[in-house]
Every structure is written in structure tokens, then in C-alpha cells.
Motif scaffolding. Structure first.
Motif, PDB file in Angstrom:
ATOM      1  N   VAL A 118       0.822  -1.207   0.000  1.00 13.94           N
ATOM      2  CA  VAL A 118       0.000   0.000   0.000  1.00 13.94           C
ATOM      3  C   VAL A 118       0.860   1.262   0.000  1.00 13.94           C
ATOM      4  N   MET A 119       2.105   1.147   0.435  1.00 10.41           N
ATOM      5  CA  MET A 119       2.993   2.304   0.461  1.00 10.41           C
ATOM      6  C   MET A 119       3.505   2.666  -0.932  1.00 10.41           C
ATOM      7  N   ASP A 120       3.318   1.777  -1.889  1.00  8.33           N
ATOM      8  CA  ASP A 120       3.737   2.002  -3.273  1.00  8.33           C
ATOM      9  C   ASP A 120       2.498   2.339  -4.107  1.00  8.33           C
ATOM     10  N   LYS A 121       2.351   3.590  -4.489  1.00 10.85           N
ATOM     11  CA  LYS A 121       1.160   4.014  -5.238  1.00 10.85           C
ATOM     12  C   LYS A 121       0.996   3.256  -6.555  1.00 10.85           C
ATOM     13  N   ASN A 122       2.071   2.705  -7.079  1.00 11.12           N
ATOM     14  CA  ASN A 122       1.962   1.897  -8.290  1.00 11.12           C
ATOM     15  C   ASN A 122       1.180   0.611  -8.051  1.00 11.12           C
ATOM     16  N   ASP A 123       1.102   0.157  -6.799  1.00 15.40           N
ATOM     17  CA  ASP A 123       0.331  -1.043  -6.454  1.00 15.40           C
ATOM     18  C   ASP A 123      -1.144  -0.749  -6.184  1.00 15.40           C
ATOM     19  N   TRP A 124      -1.501   0.506  -6.026  1.00 14.84           N
ATOM     20  CA  TRP A 124      -2.883   0.838  -5.698  1.00 14.84           C
ATOM     21  C   TRP A 124      -3.891   0.291  -6.704  1.00 14.84           C
ATOM     22  N   PRO A 125      -3.669   0.431  -8.023  1.00 15.33           N
ATOM     23  CA  PRO A 125      -4.659  -0.134  -8.957  1.00 15.33           C
ATOM     24  C   PRO A 125      -4.834  -1.648  -8.781  1.00 15.33           C
ATOM     25  N   LYS A 126      -3.761  -2.349  -8.503  1.00 14.34           N
ATOM     26  CA  LYS A 126      -3.834  -3.795  -8.300  1.00 14.34           C
ATOM     27  C   LYS A 126      -4.622  -4.117  -7.023  1.00 14.34           C
ATOM     28  N   ILE A 127      -4.381  -3.354  -5.967  1.00 12.99           N
ATOM     29  CA  ILE A 127      -5.093  -3.571  -4.701  1.00 12.99           C
ATOM     30  C   ILE A 127      -6.574  -3.257  -4.872  1.00 12.99           C
ATOM     31  N   ILE A 128      -6.873  -2.128  -5.510  1.00 19.19           N
ATOM     32  CA  ILE A 128      -8.274  -1.745  -5.721  1.00 19.19           C
ATOM     33  C   ILE A 128      -8.974  -2.774  -6.606  1.00 19.19           C
ATOM     34  N   SER A 129      -8.297  -3.241  -7.645  1.00 21.84           N
ATOM     35  CA  SER A 129      -8.888  -4.261  -8.526  1.00 21.84           C
ATOM     36  C   SER A 129      -9.117  -5.581  -7.803  1.00 21.84           C
ATOM     37  N   PHE A 130      -8.335  -5.835  -6.770  1.00 19.30           N
ATOM     38  CA  PHE A 130      -8.512  -7.029  -5.943  1.00 19.30           C
ATOM     39  C   PHE A 130      -9.699  -6.852  -4.991  1.00 19.30           C
ATOM     40  N   LEU A 131      -9.778  -5.709  -4.322  1.00 18.40           N
ATOM     41  CA  LEU A 131     -10.806  -5.484  -3.311  1.00 18.40           C
ATOM     42  C   LEU A 131     -12.195  -5.225  -3.893  1.00 18.40           C
ATOM     43  N   LYS A 132     -12.267  -4.446  -4.958  1.00 16.67           N
ATOM     44  CA  LYS A 132     -13.555  -3.993  -5.491  1.00 16.67           C
ATOM     45  C   LYS A 132     -14.535  -5.127  -5.798  1.00 16.67           C
TER      46      LYS A 132
END
Length: 152
Positions: A118-132
Motif C-alpha cells: 500500500v505504500m507504493d502508489k503503483n500497487d494501488w490499482p492492483k489492490i483496488i482491482s482485488f478489493l472492489k
């Protein structure tokens, strides 16, 4: 290395971004929902989403202080396992009586995505795509089975 304040700000920014991304999506019942702080409406049953250094996770968490009651509620979820898996289109990990970060005994059904940070903004789309899709599926599942848990 990040300071405590920087870490808190980055985490807050992530959850704010997630909330803005999810804001236009109504619940399964058509209502506006605070997705990042989802309320099940049943005491001691929570839908938890985490975005940490190294992983993201989403799940159902039971934290009844009475371990027998917690096991009974967990068993009720087991009865609905097939419905949950149909809604999610995947199988999750089922954990009865585990210790959480604070040492309390909980039970949970969850899935974990690794490695993301989560500290790497480049991972945010991957995290959001996982959670959504998973929080939307949990909401749809819950709208159908919630009455079975309201008496616990």
C-alpha cells in the motif's frame, strides 16, 4: 523508510482513493454504501479489508468474545459456504479460532493478495482491482443471508 505520520497519510490517501472509486456503486439493495468501512449491521460480524506492506486482504471476521458462540456463527457461515463461493466465483481460506494482531481470538473467512504494498502508489490499482469485486460480491451475498445471522 517512512515516518509514522507519512505512513498514516499514505494509508489514509489510499482508503480515500478507494472510497472515491467505489462511491458511485450502490449496494446490492440499491443504497449508497461506505464501502471502505462496510457495516454488516450484525454485532461481532465484520467485513474487513486490509492494505498493508506486503499484502492486501478481504474477509469476513467474527470476533464474538464467547468462543462457543463464535464457533456457532462460524458454523452458520460454513452452511452458506457454497452460496458464498458462487457469489465470489472463488474459494477463500476458512480459519476457526485464530489470533488477530492484538491477540484476541477471532474466526475468519478471507483471501489474501501477495505481494503488494500500500505504500507504493503503483500497487494501488492492483489492490483496488482485488478489493472492489470481492466487497461487491460480499455485499450481494450478505443481502441474501443476513437474516440468518440477526439472532446471534
Amino acid at each position: 523508510m517512512y515516518s509514522r505520520a507519512e505512513t498514516a497519510k499514505i494509508r489514509k490517501d489510499f482508503w480515500t482513493a478507494f472510497g472515491l472509486y467505489m462511491k458511485p456503486i450502490p449496494s446490492a439493495e440499491g443504497y449508497r454504501t461506505n464501502w471502505q468501512n462496510y457495516k454488516t449491521g450484525v454485532k461481532n460480524i465484520f467485513f474487513r479489508m486490509k492494505a498493508e506492506r506486503g499484502f492486501a486482504s478481504i474477509g469476513i471476521e467474527l470476533n464474538h468474545k464467547d468462543e462457543e458462540l463464535q464457533e456457532l456463527v462460524f458454523g452458520q457461515f460454513v452452511e452458506f459456504r457454497k452460496l458464498l463461493e458462487i457469489e465470489l466465483e472463488e474459494s477463500w481460506d476458512w480459519e476457526l479460532h485464530q489470533f488477530d494482531e492484538s491477540g484476541a481470538i477471532i474466526s475468519r473467512v478471507q483471501i489474501v493478495l501477495q505481494p503488494v504494498n500500500v505504500m507504493d502508489k503503483n500497487d494501488w490499482p492492483k489492490i483496488i482491482s482485488f478489493l472492489k469485486p470481492r466487497i461487491i460480491a460480499l455485499d450481494a451475498f450478505w443481502s441474501n443471508i443476513k437474516p440468518a445471522f440477526e439472532d446471534f
